[in-house]
Design a protein around this motif. Structure first.
Motif, mmCIF file in Angstrom:
data_model
loop_
_atom_site.group_PDB
_atom_site.id
_atom_site.type_symbol
_atom_site.label_atom_id
_atom_site.label_comp_id
_atom_site.label_asym_id
_atom_site.label_seq_id
_atom_site.Cartn_x
_atom_site.Cartn_y
_atom_site.Cartn_z
ATOM 1 N N PRO A 109 63.879 48.601 51.730
ATOM 2 C CA PRO A 109 63.033 47.589 51.099
ATOM 3 C C PRO A 109 61.804 48.252 50.479
ATOM 4 C CG PRO A 109 63.610 46.965 53.349
ATOM 5 C CD PRO A 109 64.058 48.369 53.152
ATOM 6 N N GLU A 110 61.447 47.851 49.277
ATOM 7 C CA GLU A 110 60.352 48.508 48.559
ATOM 8 C C GLU A 110 59.049 48.519 49.351
ATOM 9 O OE1 GLU A 110 58.404 48.719 44.108
ATOM 10 O OE2 GLU A 110 59.873 47.161 44.580
ATOM 11 N N ALA A 111 58.759 47.442 50.066
ATOM 12 C CA ALA A 111 57.514 47.360 50.841
ATOM 13 C C ALA A 111 57.465 48.398 51.966
ATOM 14 C CB ALA A 111 57.353 45.958 51.417
ATOM 15 N N ALA A 112 58.622 48.848 52.456
ATOM 16 C CA ALA A 112 58.667 49.804 53.565
ATOM 17 C C ALA A 112 58.569 51.251 53.097
ATOM 18 C CB ALA A 112 59.955 49.616 54.366
ATOM 19 N N LEU A 113 58.652 51.503 51.790
ATOM 20 C CA LEU A 113 58.685 52.873 51.294
ATOM 21 C C LEU A 113 57.322 53.548 51.236
ATOM 22 C CD1 LEU A 113 61.387 52.618 48.503
ATOM 23 C CD2 LEU A 113 61.641 53.047 50.954
ATOM 24 N N ALA A 114 56.273 52.831 51.609
ATOM 25 C CA ALA A 114 54.950 53.439 51.661
ATOM 26 C C ALA A 114 54.848 54.414 52.823
ATOM 27 C CB ALA A 114 53.875 52.363 51.783
ATOM 28 N N GLN A 115 55.722 54.255 53.818
ATOM 29 C CA GLN A 115 55.730 55.151 54.970
ATOM 30 C C GLN A 115 57.157 55.605 55.222
ATOM 31 O OE1 GLN A 115 53.695 53.699 58.414
ATOM 32 N NE2 GLN A 115 54.643 55.190 59.770
ATOM 33 N N ILE A 116 57.392 56.892 55.000
ATOM 34 C CA ILE A 116 58.725 57.464 55.188
ATOM 35 C C ILE A 116 58.606 58.670 56.101
ATOM 36 C CG2 ILE A 116 60.701 58.542 54.061
ATOM 37 C CD1 ILE A 116 59.952 56.966 51.529
#
Length: 171
Positions: A109-116
């Motif tokens: 999900p795009e919102a979760a890609l801030a933290q990888i």
């Protein structure tokens, strides 16, 4: 694994003199052979894992599916890994002053890609090396003085932590 690395940092293996690895080029990217139907509604990103030999002898390297774990978002949920589009390092001899790179395509999900978070466990000469962890976010730029983008908080926190640890070690 005492502390995480920031995406772009090299991590050396003490047990294999001269061998080092890094996760880099974490960015939003579409896979070359088209999207997997299972990734419907998810945002794709890619990352590279490079193994470099700065030692005096060659190492047999394996970095295949299952040896790279990608977690996204604040809860550390597993990212969708597109195995069909990813390129791994399967039984390759990395000679002195040479590199080998794996390219991984994943989605979430795009919102979760801030933290990888990316965890790598390399197999060297048929033995498992220690696990290493890198943190970052899609859209972050490596090796810049100031980070911008949705995940800049994580990168700054990790950078500050590592800098503080290094200063404490020299004080």
């Amino acid at each position: 694994m005492c502390e995480p690395n920031v995406v772009g940092d090299w991590q050396e293996y003490d047990e294999h003199a001269g061998l080092r690895v890094r996760v880099h080029r974490l960015e939003q990217a579409e896979p070359p052979r088209g999207r997997d139907d299972a990734a419907e509604g998810l945002t794709y990103f890619s990352l590279r894992v490079t193994v470099e030999n700065r030692g005096t002898r060659h190492f047999g390297i394996h970095l295949e599916d299952g040896q790279i774990d990608v977690r996204i978002g604040p809860d550390g949920e597993s990212a969708f890994i597109d195995w069909r589009n990813s390129q791994f390092i399967e039984g390759y001899d990395v000679h002195p002053l040479r590199r080998a790179t794996a390219v991984l395509f994943a989605a979430g999900p795009e919102a979760a890609l801030a933290q990888i978070d990316v965890q790598v466990q390399l197999r060297v000469d048929e033995e498992w090396a220690g696990r290493r962890l890198w943190v970052g976010g899609a859209g972050l730029h490596e090796a810049e003085g100031t980070h911008t983008g949705p995940g800049c908080g994580v990168a700054h926190q990790v950078s500050n932590f590592l800098r503080d640890q290094a200063e404490e070690g020299t004080a």
